[in-house]
Design an enzyme around this catalytic site. Structure first.
Site, PDB file in Angstrom:
ATOM      1  N   LYS A 211      34.127  29.033  36.177  1.00 25.86           N
ATOM      2  CA  LYS A 211      33.252  30.164  36.501  1.00 25.86           C
ATOM      3  C   LYS A 211      33.897  31.457  36.011  1.00 25.86           C
ATOM      4  O   LYS A 211      34.863  31.941  36.592  1.00 25.86           O
ATOM      5  CB  LYS A 211      33.002  30.281  38.002  1.00 25.86           C
ATOM      6  CG  LYS A 211      31.865  31.270  38.338  1.00 25.86           C
ATOM      7  CD  LYS A 211      31.926  31.790  39.753  1.00 25.86           C
ATOM      8  CE  LYS A 211      32.911  32.908  39.889  1.00 25.86           C
ATOM      9  NZ  LYS A 211      32.514  34.123  39.090  1.00 25.86           N
ATOM     10  N   GLY A 264      42.282  37.071  39.535  1.00 23.00           N
ATOM     11  CA  GLY A 264      41.296  37.996  40.089  1.00 23.00           C
ATOM     12  C   GLY A 264      41.911  38.771  41.232  1.00 23.00           C
ATOM     13  O   GLY A 264      43.130  38.972  41.283  1.00 23.00           O
ATOM     14  N   SER A 265      41.087  39.189  42.168  1.00 26.63           N
ATOM     15  CA  SER A 265      41.571  40.049  43.244  1.00 26.63           C
ATOM     16  C   SER A 265      42.311  39.253  44.311  1.00 26.63           C
ATOM     17  O   SER A 265      42.048  38.066  44.529  1.00 26.63           O
ATOM     18  CB  SER A 265      40.402  40.804  43.891  1.00 26.63           C
ATOM     19  OG  SER A 265      39.649  39.944  44.725  1.00 26.63           O
ATOM     20  N   THR A 266      43.230  39.927  44.979  1.00 26.01           N
ATOM     21  CA  THR A 266      43.976  39.321  46.078  1.00 26.01           C
ATOM     22  C   THR A 266      43.034  38.886  47.186  1.00 26.01           C
ATOM     23  O   THR A 266      43.176  37.791  47.751  1.00 26.01           O
ATOM     24  CB  THR A 266      45.010  40.325  46.620  1.00 26.01           C
ATOM     25  OG1 THR A 266      45.927  40.653  45.572  1.00 26.01           O
ATOM     26  CG2 THR A 266      45.775  39.752  47.798  1.00 26.01           C
ATOM     27  N   VAL A 268      39.874  37.948  47.075  1.00 32.34           N
ATOM     28  CA  VAL A 268      39.110  36.742  46.748  1.00 32.34           C
ATOM     29  C   VAL A 268      40.006  35.506  46.782  1.00 32.34           C
ATOM     30  O   VAL A 268      39.621  34.458  47.311  1.00 32.34           O
ATOM     31  CB  VAL A 268      38.423  36.891  45.379  1.00 32.34           C
ATOM     32  CG1 VAL A 268      37.795  35.563  44.946  1.00 32.34           C
ATOM     33  CG2 VAL A 268      37.357  37.977  45.432  1.00 32.34           C
ATOM     34  N   GLU A 292      46.975  34.361  40.076  1.00 26.80           N
ATOM     35  CA  GLU A 292      47.556  35.669  39.723  1.00 26.80           C
ATOM     36  C   GLU A 292      46.540  36.698  40.180  1.00 26.80           C
ATOM     37  O   GLU A 292      45.383  36.675  39.766  1.00 26.80           O
ATOM     38  CB  GLU A 292      47.819  35.745  38.216  1.00 26.80           C
ATOM     39  CG  GLU A 292      48.647  36.962  37.814  1.00 26.80           C
ATOM     40  CD  GLU A 292      47.796  38.103  37.266  1.00 26.80           C
ATOM     41  OE1 GLU A 292      47.684  39.128  37.990  1.00 26.80           O
ATOM     42  OE2 GLU A 292      47.262  37.971  36.165  1.00 26.80           O
ATOM     43  N   CYS A 326      46.050  43.955  34.739  1.00 25.87           N
ATOM     44  CA  CYS A 326      46.735  43.635  35.995  1.00 25.87           C
ATOM     45  C   CYS A 326      48.100  44.305  36.048  1.00 25.87           C
ATOM     46  O   CYS A 326      48.607  44.626  37.117  1.00 25.87           O
ATOM     47  CB  CYS A 326      46.924  42.125  36.127  1.00 25.87           C
ATOM     48  SG  CYS A 326      45.458  41.147  35.806  1.00 25.87           S
ATOM     49  N   GLU A 424      45.451  49.461  44.950  1.00 25.19           N
ATOM     50  CA  GLU A 424      45.111  49.085  43.581  1.00 25.19           C
ATOM     51  C   GLU A 424      43.782  49.726  43.188  1.00 25.19           C
ATOM     52  O   GLU A 424      42.770  49.552  43.868  1.00 25.19           O
ATOM     53  CB  GLU A 424      45.006  47.563  43.450  1.00 25.19           C
ATOM     54  CG  GLU A 424      44.750  47.121  42.018  1.00 25.19           C
ATOM     55  CD  GLU A 424      44.608  45.621  41.883  1.00 25.19           C
ATOM     56  OE1 GLU A 424      45.069  45.068  40.872  1.00 25.19           O
ATOM     57  OE2 GLU A 424      44.034  44.988  42.799  1.00 25.19           O
TER      58      GLU A 424
END
Length: 542
Positions: A211, A264-266, A268, A292, A326, A424
């Site tokens: 995805k 992606g984001s922490t 999620v 990551e 990132c 962030e």
């Protein structure tokens, strides 16, 4: 056929420079014009077949958001189940294929990307992600090629690692692919991540459901087509863009989930991890979780630092690709003695940065990815403008009438806990905190404790004692630590990339460490002449 096939250690792919008048520049511009002139339809790609759902969304160019690149179909629960079945069907043959056959496929992907597909993937990245030619080249082309070639090389090293054996036996290690499917979740900012999060597990015999982020379905689709063109068998990598909750809910509740490969984001990733934990009794095996996530990456300068080098690192590290890496530098710590020497130059350099349509190769920056990012970043800028704890030194302007453009912005924070030093942002907003030169040691502690993240960081100093002090004090503050260089630009095989703390599982993309997560080892002991008597010699007398 049999033989001890060997793959030589790769050499990193050279980056094209696209100099004025060059044939490579003309070729890329021609491809940009061609791809931007047509609107395509993007289906799901499941088991080698195109699947259309009728539930569609559009991909637009961030720097010209009125320009639609594609209409794409969203996967629903039915299609996700189809992808799981396709991955399972492909797993039977792909997991049993020889390493030589799998390696050949992904080395061919790399070769096609290095040659006939290079302009297509670069142009798709420029249009979909608003990357300049240089940023697209080092990401979509060079880094992707490096991942593909190095993954094959590292896989070979894993397979070669075999145990010793005593006389009369043979011990072997069977590095099996995981039992089930891998769920690959890729972000908007790097096309190379889309390439790697799929190809790394697949190189080792795994099959995947992929995805991509909804904002980059266009460039993701062309990567999927590249895999197909190179001969990746149907069902090995299934392309299922869609609503994140819809796709994840189906996949994370399936007993055959074998792993998640995520960038992606922490927030999620933690949600995915939590769901896996809640469902742990459902799974056939314990899923491998490799992620990551976020970063609040720093540049720390000592009083002995080279002033010109610090300015360049801030500008390149903070504003290349609109600060949407990132690893982008977003918090800067400068001693007052150095700040007094570089302040005017840094402001002048930042204000002079050119930005606009990335098809104009004179621009250093493009637009941020979408309206949600634009609104988030402009809210931070306006809050800083109103705050007595911060001052906007450069930039601060923005305009979304044509594209999602935000001028590179420098904020000076008067408090070390000001929001933009701690949170962030993921955009072209860099915050500077000026510390008294004599407080170097306490500033090291400040840098280490300010953020929950630990992705990248850089220290600038010509005083070797200061370098060593920072290296030790900040040992856990960054997974990728740079000395006298900006904290971006990790190269596959040279600086394996990942972070820890809230920045992820630190499984180092671009190294053997990442690939080890996608195998499940089986130890085999074969005894050539087995014993036929249960008694041991020591039992011969009392």
């Amino acid at each position: 056929m049999s033989g001890a096939y060997r793959i030589s250690r790769p050499v990193n792919e050279p980056a094209r420079t696209y100099q004025p008048g060059s044939s490579e520049k003309q070729s890329l511009k021609k491809k940009l014009a061609a791809m931007s002139s047509e609107q395509i339809e993007i289906p799901l790609l499941i088991g080698g077949k195109e699947v259309r759902t009728g539930d569609t969304a559009q991909v637009v160019i961030p720097h010209r958001h009125g320009h639609v690149l594609a209409t794409w179909h969203k996967a629903g629960p039915k299609e996700v189940e189809m992808a799981i079945k396709a991955a399972a069907a492909a797993h039977r043959e792909w997991s049993a294929a020889s390493f030589a056959d799998r390696a050949a496929v992904f080395l061919r992907v790399a070769e096609l990307l290095s040659t006939t597909w290079r302009d297509t993937i670069n142009a798709a990245t420029m249009l979909n992600q608003s990357k300049t030619a240089h940023q697209a080249e080092i990401d979509a082309a060079c880094e992707s090629i490096d991942f593909l070639r190095y993954n094959v090389y590292f896989a070979q090293k894993i397979y070669e690692d075999q145990p010793t054996a005593a006389a009369g036996m043979w011990n072997r290690m069977d590095y099996r692919p995981l039992e089930g499917f891998i769920y690959a979740v890729t972000p908007f900012n790097f096309t190379a991540i889309s390439t790697n999060l799929n190809s790394a597990p697949a190189t080792l015999g795994n099959t995947l459901v992929w995805k991509p982020a909804s904002s980059i379905v266009y460039s993701g689709y062309w990567i999927a087509r590249l895999f197909e063109a190179a001969g990746v068998p149907p069902g090995v990598i299934n392309f299922v863009p869609g609503n994140a909750e819809t796709v994840s809910s189906t996949l994370l509740n399936h007993p055959d989930l074998a792993g998640i490969h995520f960038t992606g984001s922490t927030e999620v990733f933690q949600r995915l991890w939590r769901t896996v934990g809640e469902n742990i009794s459902k799974y056939k095996s314990y899923p491998r979780l490799v992620g990551e996530t976020g970063g609040k990456d720093f540049i720390l300068a000592h009083a002995s630092a080279d002033a010109d080098a610090v300015v360049t690192a801030i500008v390149r590290g903070g504003f290349e690709y609109q600060g949407q890496k990132c690893s982008a530098a977003s918090r800067i710590y400068l001693p007052d003695s150095l700040w007094s020497r570089i302040k005017d130059r840094l402001i002048e350099t930042t204000n002079a940065i050119s930005m606009g349509d990335v098809a104009d190769f004179r621009n250093f920056m493009g637009a941020v990815i979408d309206r949600a990012s634009y609104q988030k970043l402009t809210n931070y800028i306006e809050e800083a403008r109103r705050s007595s704890d911060a001052e906007i030194l450069a930039g601060g302007e923005y305009d979304d009438s044509v594209g999602y453009f935000i001028r590179p912005t420098l904020i000076q924070a008067r408090r070390p806990d000001y929001r933009t030093l701690c949170e962030e942002l993921f955009g072209p907003v860099v915050t500077i905190y000026v510390y008294p030169e004599k407080e170097w040691k306490s500033t090291l502690t400040l840098v280490d404790n300010t953020s929950p993240y630990a992705l990248t960081g850089a220290v600038f100093a010509n005083d070797r004692a200061a370098v060593k002090e920072a290296e030790q004090k900040l040992r856990y503050a960054a997974g990728n630590f740079y000395i006298n260089d900006k904290p971006t630009g990790a190269v596959v095989g040279q600086q394996p990339f990942a972070g820890s703390r809230a920045s992820g599982t630190n499984d180092k993309a671009g190294s053997m460490l990442n690939l080890l997560r996608w195998v499940s080892a089986r130890t085999i002991k074969e005894t050539f002449v087995p014993p036929t008597e249960y008694r041991y010699p020591f039992m011969g007398e009392e």
